[in-house]
Design a protein around this motif. Structure first.
Motif, short mmCIF file in Angstrom:
data_model
loop_
_atom_site.label_atom_id
_atom_site.label_comp_id
_atom_site.label_asym_id
_atom_site.label_seq_id
_atom_site.Cartn_x
_atom_site.Cartn_y
_atom_site.Cartn_z
N LEU A 67 39.74 56.78 -16.48
CA LEU A 67 39.68 58.20 -16.15
C LEU A 67 41.07 58.79 -15.88
N ARG A 68 41.93 57.97 -15.32
CA ARG A 68 43.31 58.43 -15.05
C ARG A 68 44.22 58.26 -16.26
N ARG A 69 43.66 57.73 -17.34
CA ARG A 69 44.40 57.54 -18.60
C ARG A 69 45.64 56.68 -18.40
N ARG A 70 45.47 55.63 -17.64
CA ARG A 70 46.57 54.70 -17.37
C ARG A 70 46.78 53.76 -18.55
N GLN A 71 47.99 53.34 -18.73
CA GLN A 71 48.36 52.43 -19.81
C GLN A 71 47.58 51.12 -19.75
N GLU A 72 47.26 50.66 -18.53
CA GLU A 72 46.58 49.38 -18.34
C GLU A 72 45.08 49.45 -18.61
N ALA A 73 44.55 50.63 -18.83
CA ALA A 73 43.10 50.82 -18.94
C ALA A 73 42.48 50.00 -20.07
#
Length: 140
Positions: free
Chosen positions: A59-65
């Motif tokens: 949801l936070r569009r993080r690279q690790e997602a």
């Protein structure tokens, strides 16, 4: 970072994954937490924490997602299959729905919840792989 089709698919798949978590959790609450061993409860809680972390990362569009989605998706699919779908071969690691005693509270809804969860687990894992693959292609 520009939104790609695989990123959109991962977010949509994560929404379905979150619903599957709720449905499966609801079945466990319906059956009662004493229907499963302490080991199954502990592993389920750990899985839930990693799953919630993955949902937040997506949801936070993080690279690790994407990596988190691959990890939790495949690990959960294997875990839920071992715990619920295989025969009672694993002792305290088993909450097998196959020939489950009436006291376990296993119903058709239990089967639906477990199979929905496993399907959603695989979907989020493959969606994460798709994002990772698209990143590799864009670098090359």
């Amino acid at each position: 970072m520009t939104e790609t089709a695989p990123d959109s698919t991962l977010r949509a798949t994560t929404a379905v994954f979150a619903v599957a978590l709720l449905v499966h959790g609801a079945d466990h609450l319906r059956r009662g937490m004493d229907a499963t061993s302490a080991l199954v409860n502990a592993l389920g809680t750990l899985q839930l924490l990693f799953a919630l972390l993955t949902v937040i990362l997506v949801l936070r569009r993080r690279q690790e997602a994407a990596r988190a989605a691959v990890f939790i998706g495949f690990a959960s699919a294997v875990g839920f299959t071992i715990v619920h779908v295989l025969p009672d071969w694993f002792g305290p690691l088993s909450d097998s729905f196959i020939n489950a005693p009436a006291s376990s509270g296993v119903t058709g809804f239990s089967w639906f919840a477990a199979l929905f969860e496993i399907t959603a687990d695989l979907a989020i894992a493959f969606a994460g792989l798709s994002v990772l693959r698209s990143r590799q292609l864009s670098v090359a």
